[in-house]
Design a protein around this motif. Sequence first.
Motif, mmCIF file in Angstrom:
data_model
loop_
_atom_site.group_PDB
_atom_site.id
_atom_site.type_symbol
_atom_site.label_atom_id
_atom_site.label_comp_id
_atom_site.label_asym_id
_atom_site.label_seq_id
_atom_site.Cartn_x
_atom_site.Cartn_y
_atom_site.Cartn_z
ATOM 1 N N MET A 11 3.093 -38.726 47.135
ATOM 2 C CA MET A 11 4.200 -38.035 47.789
ATOM 3 C C MET A 11 5.626 -38.088 46.996
ATOM 4 O O MET A 11 6.166 -37.051 46.748
ATOM 5 C CB MET A 11 4.326 -38.388 49.151
ATOM 6 N N LYS A 12 5.930 -39.402 46.415
ATOM 7 C CA LYS A 12 6.829 -39.408 45.633
ATOM 8 C C LYS A 12 6.899 -38.868 44.362
ATOM 9 O O LYS A 12 7.950 -38.022 44.118
ATOM 10 C CB LYS A 12 7.233 -40.930 45.668
ATOM 11 N N GLU A 13 5.809 -38.869 43.790
ATOM 12 C CA GLU A 13 5.522 -37.961 42.544
ATOM 13 C C GLU A 13 5.926 -36.446 42.699
ATOM 14 O O GLU A 13 6.454 -35.752 41.953
ATOM 15 C CB GLU A 13 4.325 -38.294 41.876
ATOM 16 N N TYR A 19 9.400 -36.344 55.986
ATOM 17 C CA TYR A 19 10.112 -35.582 57.000
ATOM 18 C C TYR A 19 9.558 -33.969 56.551
ATOM 19 O O TYR A 19 9.328 -33.279 57.535
ATOM 20 C CB TYR A 19 11.543 -35.524 56.505
ATOM 21 N N ASP A 20 9.337 -33.881 55.188
ATOM 22 C CA ASP A 20 8.719 -32.532 54.890
ATOM 23 C C ASP A 20 7.373 -32.457 55.606
ATOM 24 O O ASP A 20 7.061 -31.120 55.995
ATOM 25 C CB ASP A 20 8.357 -32.353 53.527
ATOM 26 N N LEU A 21 6.629 -33.180 55.606
ATOM 27 C CA LEU A 21 5.251 -33.151 56.205
ATOM 28 C C LEU A 21 5.270 -32.839 57.506
ATOM 29 O O LEU A 21 4.575 -32.035 58.070
ATOM 30 C CB LEU A 21 4.465 -34.748 55.805
ATOM 31 N N TYR A 22 6.046 -33.404 58.370
ATOM 32 C CA TYR A 22 6.067 -33.035 59.816
ATOM 33 C C TYR A 22 6.967 -31.718 60.225
ATOM 34 O O TYR A 22 6.811 -30.956 61.211
ATOM 35 C CB TYR A 22 6.260 -34.243 60.926
ATOM 36 N N THR A 23 7.890 -31.655 59.253
ATOM 37 C CA THR A 23 8.877 -30.561 59.521
ATOM 38 C C THR A 23 8.145 -29.082 59.203
ATOM 39 O O THR A 23 8.116 -28.136 59.847
ATOM 40 C CB THR A 23 10.099 -30.643 59.079
ATOM 41 N N TYR A 24 7.740 -29.167 58.036
ATOM 42 C CA TYR A 24 7.429 -27.870 57.305
ATOM 43 C C TYR A 24 5.771 -27.526 57.199
ATOM 44 O O TYR A 24 5.254 -26.474 56.970
ATOM 45 C CB TYR A 24 7.801 -27.798 55.756
ATOM 46 N N TYR A 25 5.261 -28.528 57.320
ATOM 47 C CA TYR A 25 3.601 -28.826 57.229
ATOM 48 C C TYR A 25 2.855 -28.983 58.614
ATOM 49 O O TYR A 25 1.789 -29.078 58.483
ATOM 50 C CB TYR A 25 3.120 -29.517 55.963
ATOM 51 N N LYS A 48 -6.095 -31.843 54.690
ATOM 52 C CA LYS A 48 -4.910 -31.084 54.747
ATOM 53 C C LYS A 48 -3.751 -31.911 53.917
ATOM 54 O O LYS A 48 -2.908 -31.117 52.988
ATOM 55 C CB LYS A 48 -4.388 -31.206 56.394
ATOM 56 N N LEU A 49 -3.616 -33.018 53.774
ATOM 57 C CA LEU A 49 -2.688 -33.538 52.711
ATOM 58 C C LEU A 49 -3.222 -33.406 51.223
ATOM 59 O O LEU A 49 -2.269 -33.200 50.556
ATOM 60 C CB LEU A 49 -2.962 -35.196 53.087
ATOM 61 N N CYS A 50 -4.185 -33.094 50.934
ATOM 62 C CA CYS A 50 -4.753 -33.137 49.586
ATOM 63 C C CYS A 50 -4.282 -31.475 49.417
ATOM 64 O O CYS A 50 -3.863 -31.149 48.334
ATOM 65 C CB CYS A 50 -6.211 -32.953 49.547
ATOM 66 N N ASN A 51 -4.479 -30.675 50.276
ATOM 67 C CA ASN A 51 -4.139 -29.301 50.034
ATOM 68 C C ASN A 51 -2.690 -29.107 49.889
ATOM 69 O O ASN A 51 -2.019 -28.435 48.977
ATOM 70 C CB ASN A 51 -4.548 -28.200 51.287
ATOM 71 N N ILE A 52 -1.878 -29.973 50.611
ATOM 72 C CA ILE A 52 -0.066 -29.789 50.699
ATOM 73 C C ILE A 52 0.273 -30.408 49.503
ATOM 74 O O ILE A 52 1.007 -29.798 48.584
ATOM 75 C CB ILE A 52 0.307 -30.763 51.863
ATOM 76 N N LEU A 53 -0.316 -31.597 49.008
ATOM 77 C CA LEU A 53 -0.018 -32.354 48.023
ATOM 78 C C LEU A 53 -0.578 -31.723 46.605
ATOM 79 O O LEU A 53 -0.212 -32.118 45.260
ATOM 80 C CB LEU A 53 -0.064 -33.807 47.904
#
Length: 70
Positions: A11-13, A19-25, A48-53
Amino acid sequence: MIKYDRLWITMKEKGITQYDLYTYYNVNRSQLDRLRHNKNVEVNTIDKLCNILRCRVEDIMEHFDDGNFF
């Protein structure tokens, strides 16, 4: 045991915050809490996390042998 320490590094990379994860995704805050504490999460959440990241499963989680056979 599954640990999600790699998630926070990825996530940092990628410049994505919790905040982005729960607000936008629409990632549930309770799911983030479960990940933070290395608790069980559904495969759908990992997907879902793999798709987002835009990453692989290995970039989110890691298995450590703890001798647990159920």
